[in-house]
Design a protein around this motif. Structure first.
Motif, PDB file in Angstrom:
ATOM      1  N   UNK A  25       0.803  -1.231   0.000  1.00  0.00           N
ATOM      2  CA  UNK A  25       0.000   0.000   0.000  1.00  0.00           C
ATOM      3  C   UNK A  25       0.829   1.270   0.000  1.00  0.00           C
ATOM      4  N   UNK A  26       1.846   1.341   0.847  1.00  0.00           N
ATOM      5  CA  UNK A  26       2.626   2.576   0.951  1.00  0.00           C
ATOM      6  C   UNK A  26       3.503   2.794  -0.287  1.00  0.00           C
ATOM      7  N   UNK A  27       4.114   1.728  -0.791  1.00  0.00           N
ATOM      8  CA  UNK A  27       4.991   1.868  -1.951  1.00  0.00           C
ATOM      9  C   UNK A  27       4.187   2.260  -3.196  1.00  0.00           C
ATOM     10  N   UNK A  28       3.061   1.597  -3.418  1.00  0.00           N
ATOM     11  CA  UNK A  28       2.242   1.904  -4.592  1.00  0.00           C
ATOM     12  C   UNK A  28       1.647   3.303  -4.497  1.00  0.00           C
ATOM     13  N   UNK A  29       1.113   3.649  -3.340  1.00  0.00           N
ATOM     14  CA  UNK A  29       0.542   4.989  -3.162  1.00  0.00           C
ATOM     15  C   UNK A  29       1.616   6.060  -3.310  1.00  0.00           C
ATOM     16  N   UNK A  30       2.761   5.843  -2.667  1.00  0.00           N
ATOM     17  CA  UNK A  30       3.844   6.823  -2.765  1.00  0.00           C
ATOM     18  C   UNK A  30       4.369   6.965  -4.179  1.00  0.00           C
ATOM     19  N   UNK A  31       4.514   5.849  -4.896  1.00  0.00           N
ATOM     20  CA  UNK A  31       5.018   5.903  -6.265  1.00  0.00           C
ATOM     21  C   UNK A  31       4.100   6.667  -7.195  1.00  0.00           C
ATOM     22  N   UNK A  32       2.816   6.367  -7.140  1.00  0.00           N
ATOM     23  CA  UNK A  32       1.866   7.047  -8.029  1.00  0.00           C
ATOM     24  C   UNK A  32       1.624   8.494  -7.598  1.00  0.00           C
ATOM     25  N   UNK A  33       1.733   8.769  -6.314  1.00  0.00           N
ATOM     26  CA  UNK A  33       1.609  10.158  -5.851  1.00  0.00           C
ATOM     27  C   UNK A  33       2.774  10.995  -6.370  1.00  0.00           C
ATOM     28  N   UNK A  34       3.980  10.426  -6.344  1.00  0.00           N
ATOM     29  CA  UNK A  34       5.149  11.123  -6.893  1.00  0.00           C
ATOM     30  C   UNK A  34       4.972  11.362  -8.393  1.00  0.00           C
ATOM     31  N   UNK A  35       4.442  10.367  -9.096  1.00  0.00           N
ATOM     32  CA  UNK A  35       4.188  10.520 -10.541  1.00  0.00           C
ATOM     33  C   UNK A  35       3.185  11.642 -10.799  1.00  0.00           C
ATOM     34  N   UNK A  36       2.127  11.726  -9.972  1.00  0.00           N
ATOM     35  CA  UNK A  36       1.118  12.773 -10.147  1.00  0.00           C
ATOM     36  C   UNK A  36       1.696  14.156  -9.863  1.00  0.00           C
ATOM     37  N   UNK A  37       2.564  14.254  -8.853  1.00  0.00           N
ATOM     38  CA  UNK A  37       3.152  15.542  -8.496  1.00  0.00           C
ATOM     39  C   UNK A  37       4.252  15.935  -9.476  1.00  0.00           C
ATOM     40  N   UNK A  38       4.989  14.935  -9.982  1.00  0.00           N
ATOM     41  CA  UNK A  38       6.115  15.219 -10.863  1.00  0.00           C
ATOM     42  C   UNK A  38       5.674  15.877 -12.169  1.00  0.00           C
ATOM     43  N   UNK A  39       4.442  15.614 -12.591  1.00  0.00           N
ATOM     44  CA  UNK A  39       3.935  16.231 -13.824  1.00  0.00           C
ATOM     45  C   UNK A  39       3.960  17.748 -13.754  1.00  0.00           C
ATOM     46  N   UNK A  40       3.263  18.362 -12.790  1.00  0.00           N
ATOM     47  CA  UNK A  40       3.319  19.834 -12.681  1.00  0.00           C
ATOM     48  C   UNK A  40       4.717  20.368 -12.424  1.00  0.00           C
ATOM     49  N   UNK A  41       5.501  19.654 -11.603  1.00  0.00           N
ATOM     50  CA  UNK A  41       6.859  20.121 -11.294  1.00  0.00           C
ATOM     51  C   UNK A  41       7.722  20.133 -12.559  1.00  0.00           C
ATOM     52  N   UNK A  42       7.697  19.052 -13.325  1.00  0.00           N
ATOM     53  CA  UNK A  42       8.512  18.983 -14.544  1.00  0.00           C
ATOM     54  C   UNK A  42       8.059  20.007 -15.573  1.00  0.00           C
ATOM     55  N   UNK A  43       6.749  20.249 -15.659  1.00  0.00           N
ATOM     56  CA  UNK A  43       6.253  21.253 -16.594  1.00  0.00           C
ATOM     57  C   UNK A  43       6.696  22.656 -16.201  1.00  0.00           C
ATOM     58  N   UNK A  44       6.711  22.947 -14.897  1.00  0.00           N
ATOM     59  CA  UNK A  44       7.183  24.258 -14.429  1.00  0.00           C
ATOM     60  C   UNK A  44       8.673  24.428 -14.704  1.00  0.00           C
ATOM     61  N   UNK A  45       9.456  23.366 -14.458  1.00  0.00           N
ATOM     62  CA  UNK A  45      10.894  23.435 -14.724  1.00  0.00           C
ATOM     63  C   UNK A  45      11.160  23.645 -16.215  1.00  0.00           C
ATOM     64  N   UNK A  46      10.391  22.954 -17.059  1.00  0.00           N
ATOM     65  CA  UNK A  46      10.557  23.111 -18.501  1.00  0.00           C
ATOM     66  C   UNK A  46      10.166  24.511 -18.948  1.00  0.00           C
ATOM     67  N   UNK A  47       9.114  25.064 -18.327  1.00  0.00           N
ATOM     68  CA  UNK A  47       8.683  26.425 -18.667  1.00  0.00           C
ATOM     69  C   UNK A  47       9.733  27.448 -18.262  1.00  0.00           C
ATOM     70  N   UNK A  48      10.326  27.264 -17.086  1.00  0.00           N
ATOM     71  CA  UNK A  48      11.382  28.170 -16.640  1.00  0.00           C
ATOM     72  C   UNK A  48      12.607  28.074 -17.547  1.00  0.00           C
ATOM     73  N   UNK A  49      12.917  26.854 -17.994  1.00  0.00           N
ATOM     74  CA  UNK A  49      14.049  26.670 -18.891  1.00  0.00           C
ATOM     75  C   UNK A  49      13.822  27.383 -20.221  1.00  0.00           C
ATOM     76  N   UNK A  50      12.606  27.286 -20.747  1.00  0.00           N
ATOM     77  CA  UNK A  50      12.294  27.954 -22.019  1.00  0.00           C
ATOM     78  C   UNK A  50      12.341  29.467 -21.865  1.00  0.00           C
ATOM     79  N   UNK A  51      11.848  29.968 -20.732  1.00  0.00           N
ATOM     80  CA  UNK A  51      11.889  31.412 -20.500  1.00  0.00           C
ATOM     81  C   UNK A  51      13.329  31.900 -20.392  1.00  0.00           C
ATOM     82  N   UNK A  52      14.173  31.113 -19.720  1.00  0.00           N
ATOM     83  CA  UNK A  52      15.582  31.487 -19.604  1.00  0.00           C
ATOM     84  C   UNK A  52      16.263  31.484 -20.965  1.00  0.00           C
TER      85      UNK A  52
END
Length: 271
Positions: A219-246
């Motif tokens: 339960x903890x490994x599966x929940x933690x893994x998919x939660x990280x995947x869900x959060x990583x989407x917005x984080x990676x998109x923000x990092x990519x947006x900042x990179x393009x702006x730079x």
């Protein structure tokens, strides 16, 4: 005679991939029944089983060259039950029902998000970039919600033992999961991975380590893994947006310096 036989064959459906889809649909339906009976752990596990079966039916269809429009539509309807209705009902019966209107609204936001996500995916499947999903995939979103319930039950929070604060957190996660499904945030699809290709020996060791890790505390490994995947989407998109702006700012400064230098050289030549 031969023409009649060919028409009859065309009207039929392929058994193997649709068998996996039916099994995934059954797992989603079983999750609903289990939640109604109060067996929330079994309901969460059934949703994860539906995820595995849903991943297999598409791969089996591609490997056996049995892809059809019927199979695609049937898969979407199965996904709506297993990853749209089932997770929302499971989390509502587990801990959101005590919140009244806010609880079923959070569950409805999730269900509506799953329906809109699947409808958009079906309309863009031919033109979308295969490397990325637009919005959080419905199976991953279902894994976040079902994994959350599974972890809570594992810690003894179910029935009357669910604190109101935990219900509010669960409602927030459920609603956000639904909104992420209809967002324009890009998520890596991992579809470029070819199971027929050779892989490094280290990759096999990592796969074994992942299986052992999941087996230690599913339960903890599966929940933690998919939660990280869900959060990583917005984080990676923000990092990519900042990179393009730079990059744009850097290219703009280079153009400005070039223009200033050209103006200076022209002024010197005029003198």
């Amino acid at each position: 005679m031969n023409t009649t036989v060919e028409k009859q064959r065309r009207r039929g459906i392929y058994l193997l991939p649709n068998l996996f889809t039916t099994a995934a649909l059954f797992a989603g339906f079983f999750a609903i029944i289990s939640a109604i009976k109060g067996s929330y752990e079994a309901a969460a596990i059934a949703i994860f089983i539906a995820m595995v079966l849903d991943g297999l039916d598409g791969r089996v269809a591609r490997m056996t060259n049995t892809q059809t429009e019927f199979g695609a539509e049937y898969d979407s309807l199965s996904d709506m039950v297993s990853f749209g209705v089932a997770p929302a009902l499971v989390v509502y019966l587990w801990g959101l029902s005590a919140m009244g209107k806010l609880g079923w609204l959070a569950a409805f936001i999730y269900t509506a998000g799953a329906a809109l996500r699947l409808a958009r995916f079906n309309t863009q499947v031919s033109s979308a970039d295969k490397r990325y999903f637009q919005g959080l995939p419905s199976p991953a979103s279902a894994a976040v919600v079902a994994g959350m319930v599974w972890v809570a039950v594992d810690y003894g929070f179910y029935g009357e033992g669910v604190p109101l604060e935990l219900s509010y957190i669960a409602a927030l996660i459920t609603a956000l999961s639904g909104l992420l499904m209809v967002s324009n945030i890009r998520y890596h699809s991992f579809k470029e991975l070819n199971l027929k290709d050779r892989i490094p020996f280290v990759a096999m060791i990592l796969m074994v380590a992942l299986i052992v890790l999941i087996s230690a505390d599913p339960p903890q490994v599966l929940f933690g893994g998919f939660l990280i995947y869900a959060i990583w989407g917005p984080v990676s998109n923000l990092l990519e947006l900042r990179k393009k702006r730079a990059e744009r700012a850097a290219s703009g400064s280079v153009v400005e310096q070039s223009t200033d230098k050209f103006s200076t050289d022209k002024a010197d030549s005029d003198e």
